[in-house]
Design a protein around this motif. Structure first.
Motif, PDB file in Angstrom:
ATOM      1  N   LYS A  59      11.447  -4.812  -4.917  1.00 41.34           N
ATOM      2  CA  LYS A  59      10.575  -3.812  -4.298  1.00 41.34           C
ATOM      3  C   LYS A  59       9.525  -3.318  -5.290  1.00 41.34           C
ATOM      4  CE  LYS A  59      10.607   0.688  -1.964  1.00 41.34           C
ATOM      5  NZ  LYS A  59      11.447   1.811  -1.475  1.00 41.34           N
ATOM      6  N   LEU A  60       9.967  -3.057  -6.521  1.00 40.62           N
ATOM      7  CA  LEU A  60       9.040  -2.588  -7.550  1.00 40.62           C
ATOM      8  C   LEU A  60       7.962  -3.624  -7.846  1.00 40.62           C
ATOM      9  CD1 LEU A  60      11.043  -0.700 -10.341  1.00 40.62           C
ATOM     10  CD2 LEU A  60       8.891   0.020  -9.293  1.00 40.62           C
ATOM     11  N   VAL A  61       8.396  -4.848  -8.049  1.00 39.03           N
ATOM     12  CA  VAL A  61       7.442  -5.915  -8.347  1.00 39.03           C
ATOM     13  C   VAL A  61       6.558  -6.186  -7.130  1.00 39.03           C
ATOM     14  CG1 VAL A  61       7.190  -8.350  -8.951  1.00 39.03           C
ATOM     15  CG2 VAL A  61       8.921  -6.953 -10.092  1.00 39.03           C
ATOM     16  N   GLY A  62       7.159  -6.100  -5.949  1.00 38.07           N
ATOM     17  CA  GLY A  62       6.384  -6.297  -4.724  1.00 38.07           C
ATOM     18  C   GLY A  62       5.264  -5.283  -4.593  1.00 38.07           C
ATOM     19  N   MET A  63       5.532  -4.051  -5.016  1.00 35.11           N
ATOM     20  CA  MET A  63       4.485  -3.025  -4.986  1.00 35.11           C
ATOM     21  C   MET A  63       3.362  -3.373  -5.959  1.00 35.11           C
ATOM     22  SD  MET A  63       6.489   0.621  -4.616  1.00 35.11           S
ATOM     23  CE  MET A  63       4.955   1.550  -4.389  1.00 35.11           C
TER      24      MET A  63
END
Length: 207
Positions: A63-67
């Protein structure tokens, strides 16, 4: 030592990122905007970051990297439109995404104005970040800060599961923000920028 930009680009032609650097140089020669190089360097980083995360199943880390990927893609589209790039030139800045994200970015690229492009986010999880100001440059800056604050908050929440891969990613993100804050403070002190202006630019947890 290279004598000029063309020679420097040619010397890098055989390296791993040579093609992207050549594209950046060509677009820079056309538009004379140094931020184009920054964008392509960011693209290289995001491509590798997204590729690396395919090997991990940690949803919080993903999720963090996706953001980060979304942040890069959306801002690249918006900046590309602001710089007056052609649709295919903007498309080349985008890092491959899911079919849904690809469709969204396509609509943003095809939008008539920057405001219309931002409004394409109204049915996404980023709808609360859509800037309300009419000035395009201010709108981009407002959106960039709002998105960075969202990433910051997500990084803080990654500490709910200690010793997970997401925690490592979160620490890395928070450390990067801290370094930026310290650099901004140092610059502000040197330039005698008022405290209230400096504080408004820092990425900090909202009270």
């Amino acid at each position: 030592v290279s004598k000029d930009l063309e020679e420097a680009v040619a010397s890098l032609n055989s390296v791993q990122f040579g093609e992207e650097i050549a594209k950046a140089a060509a677009l820079y020669s056309e538009r004379k905007n140094i931020q184009i190089f920054d964008t392509y360097f960011d693209k290289i980083l995001i491509q590798h970051l997204a590729g690396a995360m395919k090997n991990y199943a940690d949803k919080d880390a993903t999720k963090l990297v996706g953001m980060d990927v979304d942040f890069y893609n959306i801002l690249s589209v918006i900046r590309g439109k602001f710089w007056g790039l052609q649709e295919e030139q903007i498309q080349d800045l985008v890092v491959s995404q899911t079919p849904t994200a690809k469709e969204l970015l396509g609509r943003m690229i095809a939008a008539a104005t920057i405001k219309d492009a931002f409004n394409e986010l109204s049915n996404t999880k980023y709808k609360s970040l859509i800037p309300q100001t009419e000035n395009e440059l201010d709108a981009i800056a407002e959106f960039e800060r709002a998105f960075e604050m969202a990433i910051y908050q997500t990084a803080i929440r990654s500490f709910t599961k200690m010793f997970s891969f997401a925690t490592i990613v979160g620490i890395t993100k928070l450390t990067a923000f801290e370094v930026r804050n310290l650099a901004a403070i140092a610059f502000a002190v040197e330039q005698k920028i008022p405290t209230e202006i400096t504080m408004s630019k820092l990425i900090l947890e909202e009270e």
